[in-house]
Each structure stands twice: as C-alpha cells, then as structure tokens.
Motif scaffolding. Sequence first.
Motif, short mmCIF file in Angstrom:
data_model
loop_
_atom_site.label_atom_id
_atom_site.label_comp_id
_atom_site.label_asym_id
_atom_site.label_seq_id
_atom_site.Cartn_x
_atom_site.Cartn_y
_atom_site.Cartn_z
N UNK A 153 0.93 -1.25 0.02
CA UNK A 153 -0.11 0.01 0.19
C UNK A 153 0.93 1.30 0.04
N UNK A 154 0.43 2.39 -0.50
CA UNK A 154 1.29 3.51 -0.67
C UNK A 154 1.45 4.08 1.00
N UNK A 155 2.54 4.82 1.22
CA UNK A 155 2.80 5.44 2.79
C UNK A 155 1.74 6.18 3.00
N UNK A 156 1.34 5.87 4.31
CA UNK A 156 0.41 6.82 5.11
C UNK A 156 0.65 8.15 4.81
N UNK A 157 -0.55 8.96 4.78
CA UNK A 157 -0.60 10.49 4.44
C UNK A 157 -0.11 11.05 5.82
N UNK A 158 0.91 12.07 5.70
CA UNK A 158 1.39 12.69 6.84
C UNK A 158 0.26 13.55 7.70
N UNK A 159 0.24 13.66 8.97
CA UNK A 159 -0.69 14.35 9.44
C UNK A 159 -0.89 15.93 9.02
N UNK A 160 -1.83 16.34 9.16
CA UNK A 160 -1.88 17.99 8.96
C UNK A 160 -1.57 18.70 10.07
N UNK A 161 -1.83 20.00 10.07
CA UNK A 161 -1.75 20.78 10.98
C UNK A 161 -2.84 21.86 11.31
N UNK A 162 -3.23 22.10 12.45
CA UNK A 162 -4.45 23.05 12.74
C UNK A 162 -3.95 24.28 12.71
N UNK A 163 -4.81 25.39 12.19
CA UNK A 163 -4.60 26.71 12.19
C UNK A 163 -5.56 27.34 12.89
N UNK A 164 -5.06 28.53 13.65
CA UNK A 164 -5.81 29.41 14.38
C UNK A 164 -6.90 30.25 13.75
N UNK A 165 -6.59 30.70 12.53
CA UNK A 165 -7.36 31.77 11.96
C UNK A 165 -7.02 31.77 10.33
N UNK A 166 -7.85 32.52 9.78
CA UNK A 166 -7.69 32.68 8.33
C UNK A 166 -6.51 33.24 8.14
N UNK A 167 -5.94 34.10 8.76
CA UNK A 167 -4.70 34.78 8.62
C UNK A 167 -3.63 33.69 8.76
N UNK A 168 -3.64 33.08 9.72
CA UNK A 168 -2.60 31.97 10.11
C UNK A 168 -2.41 31.23 8.94
N UNK A 169 -3.74 30.64 8.28
CA UNK A 169 -3.78 30.07 7.21
C UNK A 169 -2.96 30.31 5.94
N UNK A 170 -3.41 31.69 5.64
CA UNK A 170 -2.92 32.50 4.57
C UNK A 170 -1.23 32.57 4.78
N UNK A 171 -0.97 33.01 5.80
CA UNK A 171 0.48 33.01 6.25
C UNK A 171 1.18 31.86 6.09
N UNK A 172 0.48 30.56 6.46
CA UNK A 172 1.19 29.32 6.16
C UNK A 172 1.41 29.06 4.67
N UNK A 173 0.36 29.09 3.94
CA UNK A 173 0.35 28.88 2.55
C UNK A 173 1.34 29.54 1.93
N UNK A 174 1.49 30.87 2.41
CA UNK A 174 2.37 31.88 1.51
C UNK A 174 3.87 31.51 1.91
N UNK A 175 4.19 31.38 3.25
CA UNK A 175 5.56 31.13 3.68
C UNK A 175 6.03 29.87 3.70
N UNK A 176 5.29 29.01 4.27
CA UNK A 176 5.73 27.64 4.60
C UNK A 176 5.51 26.58 3.34
N UNK A 177 4.28 26.55 2.67
CA UNK A 177 4.02 25.80 1.46
C UNK A 177 4.33 26.59 0.16
N UNK A 178 4.40 27.82 0.15
CA UNK A 178 4.78 28.67 -0.88
C UNK A 178 3.82 28.13 -2.11
N UNK A 179 2.77 28.36 -1.70
CA UNK A 179 1.64 28.04 -2.87
C UNK A 179 1.05 29.07 -3.13
N UNK A 180 1.17 30.29 -2.63
CA UNK A 180 0.39 31.49 -2.78
C UNK A 180 1.45 32.52 -3.32
#
Lengths: 113, 257
Positions: free
Chosen positions: B230-257
């Motif tokens: 079977x394929x490797x299990x998915x990595x756990x996700x991370x909880x975010x506190x707010x929309x700003x936190x989510x946007x910040x993570x997407x922009x700076x950590x995942x670099x998708x924005x």
Amino acid sequence: MSTPTRYRVIALYKQLSYLGREYPAGADYFHKKLKGAFLKNKDLSDPAEIQKRIDLGDYVCKEIEAMYHINKYRAMKKRYYEDAEVGNIQAKLENTNWAQGASSSATSSSPQQ
Amino acid sequence: MSNLRILVATKRVVDYAVKIRVNAAGSAVETANVKHSMNPFDEIGTEQAIQIKEALVKAKTGTAEVIVVSCGPAKSQETLRTALAMGADRAIHVESDEELQPLAVAKLLKAIVEKEKPDMVILGKQAIDDDSNQTGQMLAGLLNWPQATFASKVELGDKLMTVTREVDGGVETVKAPLPAILTTDLRLNVPRYASLPNIMKAKKKPLAKFTVADLGVDIKPRLQTLKIAEPPKRQGGKLVESVDDLVDKLKNEAKVL
C-alpha cells in the motif's frame, strides 16, 4: 387504480429498488425511504395525482442515474487526469514539513515549476 | 448501406468505489467478497458501439451488430449480461481461471477477431485494476490493424473512421481505414444505465463460451509481480488558528500563494 397504472407503479418501484442497490448512503436506507414514499401514497385514486407521482418517480430515477454517473466520472477524472496546476500545488504542500511541526519554510527540495 | 460488425472487449474489475486492500499473503489486491463491476472505460466502449448502431438505424443507412467479449473466470458473465442489457446483440465469454495479462488477452481477442471478422474492435483505454493501457495497442500490433487510442470523439465514414484523440499536448485528429482498433477515453460518451426490462431481455440474448484451449492460445504470463504494497500513509496535517494564520502558512511555508 386501473390495471395498466398499477403495472406502471409496480415497474417504477422495481426500477427504483434496482437503482437503490448502489446508493452511497446504503441500500437499506434507500429501501426504507423508497417503501415509505410508496406506502404514503398508496390510497390515491385520482388518475392525475397518480400520474404526477409516477412522473416524480421517473424523475428520481434519472436523478439517481445522473448522480451515479457524476460520481464515477469525477473519480476517474481525479485518478487519471492530472490538472497540472493542481498537481504543482499538491506537490508543494506535500513537501512542507508540517508533520514535524517545523516553522521554517519549505526546504530547497521543492519541485521545479 | 453499411453493415458494421463491432466487437467490444470488456473486463470485470474491482468496482471503482471500493477501497482496495492488499491481501493477507501480500501477493495481490484482495478480491474475495469484494464488489466487482465492468471497467468504466469498457462501459464507455460498449456505449459507443451501441450509439454507432443506433445512429445507423436512425439514419437508415445500415445496421450494426454489437458483439461483446470478455476473458476471465465464470463471473465475467455478469459483465457480459450488463453489456447485453445496455444493448449489445450477443456475447462471447472466453473462460479462464488463470491470470490473464494484457498480451494473453490480446492474443485471445485476436483469435476471436479471426472467428468473427469485425470491422472495428473497441476497448477501454486501460483497466482500473492493472492500469496497463496495453491490450488495445498489442491487439493492433498482432492483427497489423491501425489503432486510434484515447478517443474522445469518433466519426464513421465509408470504411473509414475519424477519431479525435486526447493526448498530453492537447487534441489530435486521426483518420484510419477500417478494420481498426479504438480505445476509449473518459470524455467519449456517457454510458447508459441498464433498465430492469432491458436486463430481463438480455437474459434471452445469445452468450457463447470458449475455453483457451478451443482458441489455441498461449496465455502463459510473461510478467511476474515481485512485490505489492500500500502507498505510505498520509502525513498528519496541522491545525491553524485563523484565516490569517492559514494564509501566512500557505504563503511562507508551503509557498503555494
């Protein structure tokens, strides 16, 4: 209810029952709802009313067939046809060290554009 | 007046919606007591053959005979019955309990083609259980017939087919003289759901059976499965506190924005 109409109603019930076997929420759930719906209308005598119910039943048949098709189409599309942009974003997300709880940015192992 | 004979190849596979598991022995996907159905791409193929037949009949320019074939164990007949209920005229079951890899299936289909002499063979582009995407192409090679794969549109002319193919760079239109091989892509058509009266009618339609020995074909597998996991299990996700936190993570950590 006249015999031809009776025949049509029974045919409709059988068709819905057959379609309901693959219902995502469960065949038993579907069967319960189906039986309930038909029993609720069992004492109708006005032919126009009965026809309206039969038409509704035909409509529900079409809706179920459409739902089955869309579910299958979407699953196949998702599995076999990668949207290039979505694939890129997904790859970036998977490369992020979120599982380790790292607060640093994604490393240089990010995929190329 | 054109009278076409169309052979449609189908396969009984684990249903697309089932969550597959590797079996206890770790040798293959678990198939016992698991829901099976016709390969979705083969449904599209069967539908295409029936639509060709209906178009000919409606335009009064001829008729078509749709023959559906499946190679596999006894339960493959369920798949054939589904195809007959959709509107195929007759069915052929090549019975075998052995493992049938694409080359073996192509050889069996070649034997059937030599018996039935169709004008067209329609196959699904790939089966959702092995994802080989080989049988149609191998059959074309064995028969030395032209092939149009990943078809998203088919037009039939006089002893000719014009096929629009879905390829990586976009769309390609090819013309091939009949007899020819066609493999179906997802967007070719919307397969019909068989209604109960048609299922009843299908029981009376002819279903012929052949064994591998009848057709004189070598079906020995050429490929051996070494490992299945079977394929490797998915990595756990991370909880975010707010929309700003989510946007910040997407922009700076995942670099998708």
